[in-house]
Motif scaffolding. Structure first.
Motif, PDB file in Angstrom:
ATOM      1  N   LYS A   1      -8.889  -7.522  -9.550  1.00 16.48           N
ATOM      2  CA  LYS A   1      -9.359  -6.964  -8.294  1.00 16.48           C
ATOM      3  C   LYS A   1     -10.873  -6.817  -8.355  1.00 16.48           C
ATOM      4  O   LYS A   1     -11.415  -6.110  -9.208  1.00 16.48           O
ATOM      5  CB  LYS A   1      -8.703  -5.604  -8.026  1.00 16.48           C
ATOM      6  CG  LYS A   1      -9.183  -4.946  -6.732  1.00 16.48           C
ATOM      7  CD  LYS A   1      -8.919  -5.808  -5.514  1.00 16.48           C
ATOM      8  CE  LYS A   1      -9.433  -5.155  -4.241  1.00 16.48           C
ATOM      9  NZ  LYS A   1      -9.278  -6.034  -3.060  1.00 16.48           N
TER      10      LYS A   1
ATOM     11  N   SER B   1     -14.483  -5.788  -6.519  1.00 16.57           N
ATOM     12  CA  SER B   1     -14.986  -4.897  -5.471  1.00 16.57           C
ATOM     13  C   SER B   1     -16.502  -4.791  -5.558  1.00 16.57           C
ATOM     14  O   SER B   1     -17.074  -4.785  -6.654  1.00 16.57           O
ATOM     15  CB  SER B   1     -14.362  -3.508  -5.609  1.00 16.57           C
ATOM     16  OG  SER B   1     -14.839  -2.635  -4.597  1.00 16.57           O
TER      17      SER B   1
ATOM     18  N   GLN C   1      -1.866  -2.582  -4.718  1.00 14.46           N
ATOM     19  CA  GLN C   1      -3.076  -3.012  -4.021  1.00 14.46           C
ATOM     20  C   GLN C   1      -3.128  -4.536  -4.017  1.00 14.46           C
ATOM     21  O   GLN C   1      -3.014  -5.166  -5.064  1.00 14.46           O
ATOM     22  CB  GLN C   1      -4.316  -2.461  -4.727  1.00 14.46           C
ATOM     23  CG  GLN C   1      -5.637  -2.870  -4.088  1.00 14.46           C
ATOM     24  CD  GLN C   1      -6.824  -2.405  -4.919  1.00 14.46           C
ATOM     25  OE1 GLN C   1      -6.874  -2.648  -6.121  1.00 14.46           O
ATOM     26  NE2 GLN C   1      -7.774  -1.734  -4.296  1.00 14.46           N
TER      27      GLN C   1
ATOM     28  N   SER D   1     -10.209   1.850  -9.496  1.00 16.31           N
ATOM     29  CA  SER D   1     -10.427   1.384  -8.123  1.00 16.31           C
ATOM     30  C   SER D   1     -10.503  -0.132  -8.053  1.00 16.31           C
ATOM     31  O   SER D   1     -10.138  -0.737  -7.046  1.00 16.31           O
ATOM     32  CB  SER D   1     -11.720   1.996  -7.559  1.00 16.31           C
ATOM     33  OG  SER D   1     -11.683   3.404  -7.631  1.00 16.31           O
TER      34      SER D   1
ATOM     35  N   LEU E   1      -1.413   0.382  -8.586  1.00 10.76           N
ATOM     36  CA  LEU E   1      -2.519   1.330  -8.688  1.00 10.76           C
ATOM     37  C   LEU E   1      -2.163   2.375  -9.738  1.00 10.76           C
ATOM     38  O   LEU E   1      -1.586   3.423  -9.440  1.00 10.76           O
ATOM     39  CB  LEU E   1      -2.796   1.976  -7.332  1.00 10.76           C
ATOM     40  CG  LEU E   1      -3.394   1.036  -6.284  1.00 10.76           C
ATOM     41  CD1 LEU E   1      -3.468   1.716  -4.927  1.00 10.76           C
ATOM     42  CD2 LEU E   1      -4.777   0.557  -6.716  1.00 10.76           C
TER      43      LEU E   1
ATOM     44  N   LEU F   1       0.827  -1.205   0.000  1.00 11.03           N
ATOM     45  CA  LEU F   1       0.000   0.000   0.000  1.00 11.03           C
ATOM     46  C   LEU F   1       0.863   1.257   0.000  1.00 11.03           C
ATOM     47  O   LEU F   1       0.571   2.236  -0.698  1.00 11.03           O
ATOM     48  CB  LEU F   1      -0.923  -0.010   1.220  1.00 11.03           C
ATOM     49  CG  LEU F   1      -1.980   1.097   1.303  1.00 11.03           C
ATOM     50  CD1 LEU F   1      -2.929   1.018   0.121  1.00 11.03           C
ATOM     51  CD2 LEU F   1      -2.747   0.998   2.612  1.00 11.03           C
TER      52      LEU F   1
ATOM     53  N   ASP G   1       2.082   2.088  -3.533  1.00  9.20           N
ATOM     54  CA  ASP G   1       1.035   2.222  -4.555  1.00  9.20           C
ATOM     55  C   ASP G   1       0.722   0.911  -5.267  1.00  9.20           C
ATOM     56  O   ASP G   1       0.452   0.886  -6.465  1.00  9.20           O
ATOM     57  CB  ASP G   1       1.393   3.299  -5.586  1.00  9.20           C
ATOM     58  CG  ASP G   1       1.291   4.699  -5.008  1.00  9.20           C
ATOM     59  OD1 ASP G   1       0.465   4.892  -4.101  1.00  9.20           O
ATOM     60  OD2 ASP G   1       2.031   5.590  -5.437  1.00  9.20           O
TER      61      ASP G   1
ATOM     62  N   ALA H   1      -0.768  -8.960  -6.058  1.00  7.37           N
ATOM     63  CA  ALA H   1      -1.079  -7.531  -6.010  1.00  7.37           C
ATOM     64  C   ALA H   1      -1.038  -6.935  -7.408  1.00  7.37           C
ATOM     65  O   ALA H   1      -0.539  -7.540  -8.357  1.00  7.37           O
ATOM     66  CB  ALA H   1      -0.083  -6.817  -5.098  1.00  7.37           C
TER      67      ALA H   1
END
Length: 472
Positions: free
Chosen positions: A432, A434, A179, A345, A224, A174, A177, A221
């Motif tokens: 990712k 969400s 995620q 995001s 970002l 994190l 940068d 990961a």
């Protein structure tokens, strides 16, 4: 050569232990092969991969990919030994010069480098928005056993390691940068014993009660970064519609215009009312028809999953959306999905009806119960938290959907709705995922097309069959 990431003392230890490391590598072939098997499930065969670690060329040779680069942390390893199809590089800059790298594998690398944050910051500068970073390391729980094995000569001596738990790794990612997409534990039994080791590592190690004792941990990961967009993308919205004649006009009345152009594809499926006729009429006469590209198709197959596949096969956009025609999810919430995807995001957006206050009678108690059960089960299977697996509103890039279809043919046949097919496929690609909160209202026209017990059993079968693909 990345000497700056290793202390001079560590380099001295690596030089004196190189021969012992190579002997142990062959002696404990199962342990190394277990890592390769795990990576071969994650990495797609058409990918370009960068492996950064000790004895990188030797360890990376059996990895399945289109092109492999190795960045060796031990400067004393001979550059041309052994011969292999793996390309040796001397820096991150050299590795990324030949084009984008799809996966960067860091096997125990963060436990060796002297400046983890500096290393990750440099890696972030070169990675692109779709690069996946795979961090593998020893489980902190095994630190005493590993130190003892080194003293007894059962394991090759190594420099003092950085002992990081999953929270530590997540925090460092994190700060630089990145995620975390997913994380977990592997390899409960690190020694290869025929049948027994396979049973333990495949069926016991994924279970929550056994995971804390596994020998390896991993984190996948992504950087970002926003992918550059010269012009806004075209958005294709697939609207499955069975017995929804009264909802077609209100849907078009309220539908937002998204991207540079919004394409709406109605997929009518064996309706008993006049849904098909209403769709045709609205395409020709609706006052907002010129704001969208409107199309309509009729299913030859059965079920919502089949309708979604047909719609996506006909879609021409850069972004795919699924929106049910029943208006229980409010069309006004769709811009939230679009903007979240544009900001980077997440890469797969899943509607969640369980965040806002739900309108009374919008969801029956039994449906709510099974939805929560499946949310827990699917979240465990994919390694990412999902609160509402059965919401019909889902959004992803067209390029990712095409990749999902390549890898989920067998499992997709079991999915009556298409929700699990997309979630499992997104998980296999390490996208990712969400949740996006949506407002859920009671249906005004028509009745639900869901058969609770039959469809629930089909979804449970799909979860059980997915165990081997997603967890073992």
């Amino acid at each position: 050569m990345p000497k700056a990431y290793l202390s001079s003392e560590d380099l001295d230890v690596l030089e004196t232990t190189r021969q012992k490391r190579h002997k142990r590598l062959h002696r404990y072939a199962y342990y190394h092969q277990e890592t390769i098997s795990f990576l071969n499930k994650i990495i797609q065969s058409d990918s370009r991969v960068l492996w950064i670690g000790l004895d990188a060329k030797v360890r990376a040779q059996s990895l399945r990919c289109q092109e492999m680069y190795a960045l060796e942390l031990d400067p004393h390893v001979e550059p041309d030994s052994p011969p292999s199809s793996v390309h040796r590089v001397s820096s991150l800059e050299e590795a990324f010069q030949g084009g984008r790298i799809d996966y960067v594998v860091l096997p125990y690398t963060l436990q060796l480098v002297n400046d983890i944050q500096g290393f990750l910051e440099e890696l972030h500068r070169y990675a692109h928005s779709q690069t996946r970073i795979i961090v593998i390391q020893y489980n902190f729980f095994w630190a005493p056993a590993i130190r003892l094995a080194q003293r007894l000569g059962l394991k090759a001596p190594m420099p003092n390691l950085n002992w990081l738990n999953l929270t530590d790794v997540g925090s460092l990612l994190l700060l630089t940068d990145f995620q975390a997409v997913t994380s977990g534990h592997r390899c409960l039994m690190p020694i290869g014993i025929p049948i027994l080791t396979t049973l333990i590592n495949r069926y016991l190690s994924p279970l929550p009660l056994f995971q804390w004792a596994c020998q390896k941990t991993f984190v996948i990961a992504r950087p970002l970064k926003r992918a550059p967009q010269e012009v806004p993308p075209i958005v294709s919205v697939v609207v499955p519609a069975r017995n929804e004649a009264g909802n077609i006009q209100p849907l078009l009345d309220r539908f937002p215009v998204l991207g540079s152009r919004t394409e709406i594809l109605f997929i009518e499926g064996h309706s008993k009312d006049n849904t098909w006729e209403v769709i045709q009429k609205q395409i020709q006469t609706h006052p907002r028809r010129n704001e969208f590209t409107l199309q309509a198709f009729q299913q030859t197959g059965v079920g919502k999953a089949d309708a979604v596949r047909l719609g996506f096969a006909k879609a021409k956009g850069d972004i795919y959306m699924i929106v049910d025609a029943d208006l229980s999810v409010q069309p006004e919430d769709l811009p939230h999905f679009y903007h979240a995807l544009m900001r980077g995001s997440a890469e797969f957006l899943n509607g969640s009806r369980l965040i806002y206050r739900m309108e009374q009678h919008a969801m029956q108690v039994l449906n709510l119960f099974f939805n929560k059960v499946f949310a827990v089960l699917v979240s465990w299977l994919i390694g990412q938290s999902i609160k509402d697996t059965l919401c019909g509103t889902k959004v992803l890039y067209a390029r990712d959907y095409r990749r999902i279809r390549q890898h989920l043919t067998r499992l997709a046949q079991l999915d009556p709705f298409g929700d699990f097919e997309l979630l499992f496929g997104a998980s296999l690609l390490n996208l990712k995922i969400s949740d996006v909160a949506v407002r859920y209202k009671q249906r005004i026209y028509g009745q639900t097309n869901i058969r609770r017990f039959r469809n629930g059993w089909e979804l449970l079968r799909m979860c059980l069959k997915s165990w081997g693909t997603l967890k073992a």
